[in-house]
Design a protein around this motif. Sequence first.
Motif, PDB file in Angstrom:
ATOM      1  N   ILE A   1       0.837  -1.206   0.000  1.00 54.59           N
ATOM      2  CA  ILE A   1       0.000   0.000   0.000  1.00 54.59           C
ATOM      3  C   ILE A   1       0.868   1.251   0.000  1.00 54.59           C
ATOM      4  CG2 ILE A   1      -1.696   1.292   1.337  1.00 54.59           C
ATOM      5  CD1 ILE A   1      -2.736  -1.419   2.346  1.00 54.59           C
ATOM      6  N   ASN A   2       1.917   1.255   0.822  1.00 59.69           N
ATOM      7  CA  ASN A   2       2.799   2.423   0.869  1.00 59.69           C
ATOM      8  C   ASN A   2       3.435   2.702  -0.491  1.00 59.69           C
ATOM      9  OD1 ASN A   2       2.338   2.871   3.598  1.00 59.69           O
ATOM     10  ND2 ASN A   2       3.995   1.513   4.236  1.00 59.69           N
TER      11      ASN A   2
ATOM     12  N   GLY B   1      -6.833  13.028  10.211  1.00 61.28           N
ATOM     13  CA  GLY B   1      -5.942  11.944   9.823  1.00 61.28           C
ATOM     14  C   GLY B   1      -6.554  10.959   8.862  1.00 61.28           C
ATOM     15  N   LEU B   2      -7.856  11.075   8.597  1.00 68.93           N
ATOM     16  CA  LEU B   2      -8.563  10.141   7.710  1.00 68.93           C
ATOM     17  C   LEU B   2      -8.851  10.739   6.342  1.00 68.93           C
ATOM     18  CD1 LEU B   2     -11.230   8.959  10.319  1.00 68.93           C
ATOM     19  CD2 LEU B   2      -9.175   7.721   9.649  1.00 68.93           C
ATOM     20  N   LEU B   3      -8.359  11.940   6.069  1.00 66.22           N
ATOM     21  CA  LEU B   3      -8.728  12.614   4.825  1.00 66.22           C
ATOM     22  C   LEU B   3      -8.279  11.832   3.597  1.00 66.22           C
ATOM     23  CD1 LEU B   3      -8.015  16.351   5.728  1.00 66.22           C
ATOM     24  CD2 LEU B   3     -10.210  15.167   5.658  1.00 66.22           C
ATOM     25  N   GLN B   4      -7.116  11.199   3.679  1.00 62.83           N
ATOM     26  CA  GLN B   4      -6.646  10.418   2.528  1.00 62.83           C
ATOM     27  C   GLN B   4      -7.606   9.288   2.203  1.00 62.83           C
ATOM     28  OE1 GLN B   4      -3.822  10.965   0.616  1.00 62.83           O
ATOM     29  NE2 GLN B   4      -4.606   9.338  -0.684  1.00 62.83           N
TER      30      GLN B   4
ATOM     31  N   THR C   1      -7.734   2.984   4.654  1.00 60.81           N
ATOM     32  CA  THR C   1      -8.272   3.315   5.970  1.00 60.81           C
ATOM     33  C   THR C   1      -7.423   2.697   7.074  1.00 60.81           C
ATOM     34  OG1 THR C   1     -10.462   3.197   4.917  1.00 60.81           O
ATOM     35  CG2 THR C   1     -10.402   3.398   7.304  1.00 60.81           C
ATOM     36  N   MET C   2      -6.989   1.460   6.876  1.00 58.70           N
ATOM     37  CA  MET C   2      -6.122   0.804   7.853  1.00 58.70           C
ATOM     38  C   MET C   2      -4.813   1.582   8.018  1.00 58.70           C
ATOM     39  SD  MET C   2      -5.959  -2.046   9.779  1.00 58.70           S
ATOM     40  CE  MET C   2      -6.972  -3.301   8.983  1.00 58.70           C
ATOM     41  N   LYS C   3      -4.240   2.010   6.934  1.00 58.27           N
ATOM     42  CA  LYS C   3      -2.981   2.769   6.995  1.00 58.27           C
ATOM     43  C   LYS C   3      -3.175   4.094   7.732  1.00 58.27           C
ATOM     44  CE  LYS C   3       0.192   5.190   3.889  1.00 58.27           C
ATOM     45  NZ  LYS C   3       1.430   4.862   4.604  1.00 58.27           N
ATOM     46  N   CYS C   4      -4.273   4.795   7.458  1.00 55.54           N
ATOM     47  CA  CYS C   4      -4.530   6.082   8.121  1.00 55.54           C
ATOM     48  C   CYS C   4      -4.753   5.905   9.616  1.00 55.54           C
ATOM     49  CB  CYS C   4      -5.742   6.771   7.482  1.00 55.54           C
ATOM     50  SG  CYS C   4      -5.486   7.338   5.794  1.00 55.54           S
TER      51      CYS C   4
ATOM     52  N   GLY D   1     -17.667   6.297   9.213  1.00 58.23           N
ATOM     53  CA  GLY D   1     -18.270   5.593  10.339  1.00 58.23           C
ATOM     54  C   GLY D   1     -17.407   4.453  10.838  1.00 58.23           C
ATOM     55  N   ASP D   2     -16.766   3.708   9.927  1.00 49.48           N
ATOM     56  CA  ASP D   2     -15.870   2.622  10.344  1.00 49.48           C
ATOM     57  C   ASP D   2     -14.687   3.164  11.136  1.00 49.48           C
ATOM     58  OD1 ASP D   2     -17.588   1.050   8.897  1.00 49.48           O
ATOM     59  OD2 ASP D   2     -16.258   0.836   7.169  1.00 49.48           O
ATOM     60  N   ALA D   3     -14.081   4.231  10.644  1.00 47.47           N
ATOM     61  CA  ALA D   3     -12.893   4.767  11.301  1.00 47.47           C
ATOM     62  C   ALA D   3     -13.220   5.378  12.658  1.00 47.47           C
ATOM     63  CB  ALA D   3     -12.239   5.807  10.393  1.00 47.47           C
ATOM     64  N   LEU D   4     -14.333   6.113  12.754  1.00 45.83           N
ATOM     65  CA  LEU D   4     -14.726   6.673  14.048  1.00 45.83           C
ATOM     66  C   LEU D   4     -15.092   5.572  15.035  1.00 45.83           C
ATOM     67  CD1 LEU D   4     -16.851   9.768  12.946  1.00 45.83           C
ATOM     68  CD2 LEU D   4     -14.580   9.767  13.960  1.00 45.83           C
TER      69      LEU D   4
END
Length: 575
Positions: free
Chosen positions: A293-294, A362-365, A383-386, A497-500
């Motif tokens: 991913i990186n 931090g989730l904007l990407q 999302t996992m990376k963020c 919603g998942d990230a929050l």
Amino acid sequence: MEDRQSSSRRSSAQSQSSPDTPWRAMVEYLKKALHNTVSLKVREWVKDYCRKNGLLTLSVLAVVTGCVVGFMLRSLNLSTQAKIYFSFPGELLMRMLKMLILPLITSSLMSGLSAMDTKASGRLGLLTITYYLWTTFIAVIVGIILVLVVHPGTGTEKEGHRISGGPVMTSADALLDLIRNMIPSNLIEATFQQYKTDLVPNVKSIPLDSQANYVYIMPDYDNPKMGHPVFLELTPAPEIHYKVVPGKSSQMNVLGIVIFSATMGLLLGRMGERGSPLVNVCLCINECVMKIINAAMWYFPFGIVFLVAGKILDMHDPVILAEKLGMYFMTVLAGLFVHGVILLPLFFFLFTKKNPFSYIRGLLQALVIALATSSSSATLPITMKCLLENCHVDRKIARFVLPVGATINMDGTALYEAVAAIFIAQVNEYELDFGQLVTISITATAASIGAAGIPQAGLVTMVIVLTSVGLPPDDITLIVAIDWILDRFRTMINVLGDALAAGIMAHLCRKDFQPNVPRNNDQRRDTVTSYYGNQSVQSIPSSEVPLIANRDYILEVVGDQVIERPTAFYNLCQV
């Protein structure tokens, strides 16, 4: 002779490098000018911004550029083949993200749950699923209230040409399909197919009568006063009965893979030393996926331009869409805004007492990728990376909450389905009572759980919501033209919603994932103490033992101590 050749080579090399000399001088001049005019603080700020937000800025610019390029190319009226060629870089982006879904889900769930205590994992799972269902139901309620207040279906007319619908799957069949997909019969097949009930027509002809049904008098053009009788025999329509047969849908059965991986992770944690090799394999796979991913993220801005522009090229006339579905579009966007910008951050603040918008920053990407791809499953790696790098969420919690959320938490889809169902009822001038509104809220919540995390999956589950209150499923064609735009915004809400939820679970379960130091002999089995030669003592939580097994161990229990001894065999003992 050799001196002449060497001198000629030098002169040729100087002549070849001479054209680059003015450019190099210009670049050096610009560097010196910037160095003299721009202060050190500004240069450091620019470097820091590019290092932290450079990729995010490029992604946002890629979305804007894709919109501009797409609208500019609409005037050229490109052929279908040209559009396919133009969208090819965007197709590569989608394929790249989908390639990482399966290894990321399996490795994350297995390694994350295996490192958890049974009690902690049970509590985390119960809280996560309860929170997901609760927020989904809240999203449905928000959508119902807005569509009843705004009333976007008033004045909207149906089109004259409609696509005649075939058989419609009942809500009971859809619910049974959801349960069947939770337990796949073939795990390999679940990676590319899922179960779906098919309705096969069985045509039964009706016997014809020998007598004519109608007599038609056809005029004689030579003698208008005379006519010729014509006997018409009308064939009645055949009776069609639909038979329910098992079928397949060419989509990954993410729900079945999630449940299997979670079960495997829990059992690997209880197996101790015997399950450690497989846990280490999952950890290596998860780390490799994150490294992929990186490396791949620098391709995302380039692919986003062609992905967005290709979708705009396939769009119908935006002026006609705005006239017909403008109020419906604004109603859905208003509902998504209220739920994603007001309610979800409010829930995050009430549970954690932290600023939700600094967390969302931090989730904007991930949100930009969700806007471009309209697939929550494809956005899962980003999302996992963020969460791990920007939001600093515990790795174990992120590995469990995100894959489950990408499967069952579809707040934006549930809100959209509730608004669309009531909008179709308003277009048909069909009054819904309170009981039918409750039915829509329940079925929209259940249907969103079964929706796949792929583009425009909500249209498939929309049939369940419409049939539950007796609305015609064919009227889905009213909103198909604008669905691809709304799908991108509701995918952003799903990912948010998942990230929050991961941040809230990390706060609520923070005590369950802290290393516990034993206070007496009864609690000494919670840790592993390592002694090796004259090295220092190190206490390790038993739940972390599989994570440190990067070489061969043998741990021998002597009294109250656990002595680590080297061995050539893999024998990890969990005490």
